[in-house]
Scaffold this active site. Structure first.
Site, PDB file in Angstrom:
ATOM      1  N   GLU A  98       0.950  -1.215  -0.129  1.00  0.00           N
ATOM      2  CA  GLU A  98       0.158   0.002  -0.171  1.00  0.00           C
ATOM      3  C   GLU A  98       0.939   1.438  -0.165  1.00  0.00           C
ATOM      4  O   GLU A  98       2.085   1.294   0.463  1.00  0.00           O
ATOM      5  CB  GLU A  98      -0.891  -0.027   1.189  1.00  0.00           C
ATOM      6  CG  GLU A  98      -1.554   1.074   1.393  1.00  0.00           C
ATOM      7  CD  GLU A  98      -2.873   1.381   0.325  1.00  0.00           C
ATOM      8  OE1 GLU A  98      -2.152   1.651  -0.563  1.00  0.00           O
ATOM      9  OE2 GLU A  98      -3.974   1.708   0.661  1.00  0.00           O
ATOM     10  N   ASP A  99       0.417   2.252  -0.517  1.00  0.00           N
ATOM     11  CA  ASP A  99       1.061   3.558  -0.727  1.00  0.00           C
ATOM     12  C   ASP A  99       1.101   4.131   0.761  1.00  0.00           C
ATOM     13  O   ASP A  99       2.290   4.755   1.051  1.00  0.00           O
ATOM     14  CB  ASP A  99       0.653   4.515  -1.777  1.00  0.00           C
ATOM     15  CG  ASP A  99      -0.811   4.698  -1.485  1.00  0.00           C
ATOM     16  OD1 ASP A  99      -1.373   4.213  -0.795  1.00  0.00           O
ATOM     17  OD2 ASP A  99      -1.524   5.598  -2.445  1.00  0.00           O
ATOM     18  N   ASP A 102      -3.404   6.295   6.523  1.00  0.00           N
ATOM     19  CA  ASP A 102      -3.873   7.339   6.955  1.00  0.00           C
ATOM     20  C   ASP A 102      -4.444   7.181   8.499  1.00  0.00           C
ATOM     21  O   ASP A 102      -4.144   6.798   9.525  1.00  0.00           O
ATOM     22  CB  ASP A 102      -4.358   8.198   6.073  1.00  0.00           C
ATOM     23  CG  ASP A 102      -4.765   9.570   6.277  1.00  0.00           C
ATOM     24  OD1 ASP A 102      -4.370  10.318   7.079  1.00  0.00           O
ATOM     25  OD2 ASP A 102      -5.724  10.088   5.768  1.00  0.00           O
ATOM     26  N   PHE A 151      -0.833  16.489   3.416  1.00  0.00           N
ATOM     27  CA  PHE A 151      -1.418  15.862   2.220  1.00  0.00           C
ATOM     28  C   PHE A 151      -0.303  15.690   1.362  1.00  0.00           C
ATOM     29  O   PHE A 151       0.035  16.930   0.894  1.00  0.00           O
ATOM     30  CB  PHE A 151      -2.808  16.470   1.573  1.00  0.00           C
ATOM     31  CG  PHE A 151      -3.300  15.693   0.818  1.00  0.00           C
ATOM     32  CD1 PHE A 151      -4.066  14.560   1.065  1.00  0.00           C
ATOM     33  CD2 PHE A 151      -3.043  15.800  -0.521  1.00  0.00           C
ATOM     34  CE1 PHE A 151      -4.606  13.328   0.342  1.00  0.00           C
ATOM     35  CE2 PHE A 151      -3.759  14.982  -1.490  1.00  0.00           C
ATOM     36  CZ  PHE A 151      -4.477  14.017  -1.029  1.00  0.00           C
ATOM     37  N   ARG A 164       0.646  11.840  -9.735  1.00  0.00           N
ATOM     38  CA  ARG A 164       0.776  10.497  -9.564  1.00  0.00           C
ATOM     39  C   ARG A 164       2.411  10.208 -10.064  1.00  0.00           C
ATOM     40  O   ARG A 164       3.128   9.587  -9.542  1.00  0.00           O
ATOM     41  CB  ARG A 164       0.055   9.592  -9.994  1.00  0.00           C
ATOM     42  CG  ARG A 164      -1.258   9.350  -9.504  1.00  0.00           C
ATOM     43  CD  ARG A 164      -1.958   8.168  -9.715  1.00  0.00           C
ATOM     44  NE  ARG A 164      -3.488   8.083  -9.460  1.00  0.00           N
ATOM     45  CZ  ARG A 164      -4.101   7.912  -8.382  1.00  0.00           C
ATOM     46  NH1 ARG A 164      -3.395   7.559  -7.724  1.00  0.00           N
ATOM     47  NH2 ARG A 164      -5.291   8.025  -8.133  1.00  0.00           N
TER      48      ARG A 164
HETATM   49  P1  IMP Z   1      -7.187   5.568   5.198  1.00  0.00           P
HETATM   50  O1  IMP Z   1      -8.135   4.605   4.959  1.00  0.00           O
HETATM   51  O2  IMP Z   1      -7.421   6.649   5.810  1.00  0.00           O
HETATM   52  O3  IMP Z   1      -5.854   4.886   5.929  1.00  0.00           O
HETATM   53  O4  IMP Z   1      -6.529   6.135   3.821  1.00  0.00           O
HETATM   54  C1  IMP Z   1      -5.590   5.274   2.813  1.00  0.00           C
HETATM   55  C2  IMP Z   1      -5.895   5.974   1.439  1.00  0.00           C
HETATM   56  O5  IMP Z   1      -5.996   7.345   1.366  1.00  0.00           O
HETATM   57  C3  IMP Z   1      -4.405   5.833   0.758  1.00  0.00           C
HETATM   58  O6  IMP Z   1      -4.710   4.614  -0.020  1.00  0.00           O
HETATM   59  C4  IMP Z   1      -4.700   7.021  -0.184  1.00  0.00           C
HETATM   60  O7  IMP Z   1      -5.056   6.658  -1.634  1.00  0.00           O
HETATM   61  C5  IMP Z   1      -5.265   7.925   0.405  1.00  0.00           C
HETATM   62  N1  IMP Z   1      -4.502   8.989   1.130  1.00  0.00           N
HETATM   63  C6  IMP Z   1      -4.082   9.172   2.217  1.00  0.00           C
HETATM   64  N2  IMP Z   1      -3.481  10.087   2.839  1.00  0.00           N
HETATM   65  C7  IMP Z   1      -3.065  10.717   1.513  1.00  0.00           C
HETATM   66  C8  IMP Z   1      -2.120  11.754   1.204  1.00  0.00           C
HETATM   67  O8  IMP Z   1      -1.408  12.480   1.727  1.00  0.00           O
HETATM   68  N3  IMP Z   1      -1.983  11.924  -0.245  1.00  0.00           N
HETATM   69  C9  IMP Z   1      -2.596  11.069  -1.272  1.00  0.00           C
HETATM   70  N4  IMP Z   1      -3.739  10.159  -0.916  1.00  0.00           N
HETATM   71  C10 IMP Z   1      -3.685   9.929   0.251  1.00  0.00           C
END
Ligand code: IMP
Length: 180
Positions: A98-99, A102, A151, A164
């Protein structure tokens, strides 16, 4: 140029490449002879995945899953599967790539779904972690970088589907961020 939209480079291309090589070598050492299946979460993790597998000198398989939970830059809290895996993961050693983590909601949901399919094992490889934003307890087994609550875009991560293709991780200029 794209990089003119960036206020601050958080992680340079060189730092990313060095870290991905280190992670690849570490995972390869742990999974030698296990033929792991690396599952990349689209679209954000695809650049990371592409570099990571080339840093792993072992047999492995790849597959992709797509979820959606974000509209622009804010979480709706709703996670949907947009594209499922092609492989059967029953009995396989799975590594979810995963990238960024958050809130942790996306991975929490995804891991639950994958676990139900009874893989032999399942581990998590994440490039970026924003620990201060966590709402559900998710911890990466392999982690690239812990970052503050910015962000970020680049190296696969987008803002409204843009940026991207930047080769580094950067923070957008606030005026661009607010305009959207
Ligand atoms: P989570 O479910 O809140 O943990 O969010 C994970 C997903 O939110 C990641 O796979 C990203 O696609 C997106 N995301 C969260 N923070 C960022 C950011 O700082 N930049 C770009 N995408 C983000």
């Amino acid at each position: 140029m794209l990089k003119d939209d960036i206020a601050q480079v958080l992680i340079t291309e060189e730092e990313l490449q060095a870290k991905v090589k280190e992670l690849g070598a570490q995972i390869a050492a742990d999974y030698r002879d296990k033929n792991p299946l690396l599952i990349s979460v689209l679209k954000g993790a695809m650049v990371f995945m592409a570099d990571l597998i080339r840093a792993m000198d072992i047999h492995l398989g790849i597959d992709f899953i797509a979820t959606s939970s974000y509209d622009g830059d804010t979480s709706t809290g709703v996670v949907r599967i947009l594209k499922d895996l092609e492989s059967d993961i029953y009995g396989r050693h799975v590594i979810v790539v995963e990238d960024i983590v958050d809130t942790g909601r996306t991975l929490n949901y995804l891991l639950e779904i994958l676990q139900a399919r009874q893989p032999a094992s399942i581990r998590l490889c994440v490039l970026l972690d924003k620990p201060s934003r966590r709402e559900v307890p998710i911890k990466a087994d392999y982690l690239g970088f812990s970052i503050p609550d910015y962000f970020v875009v680049g190296y696969g991560l987008d803002f409204a589907e843009k940026y991207r293709n930047l080769p580094f991780i950067g923070v957008l200029k606030p005026e661009l961020y607010r305009k959207k």
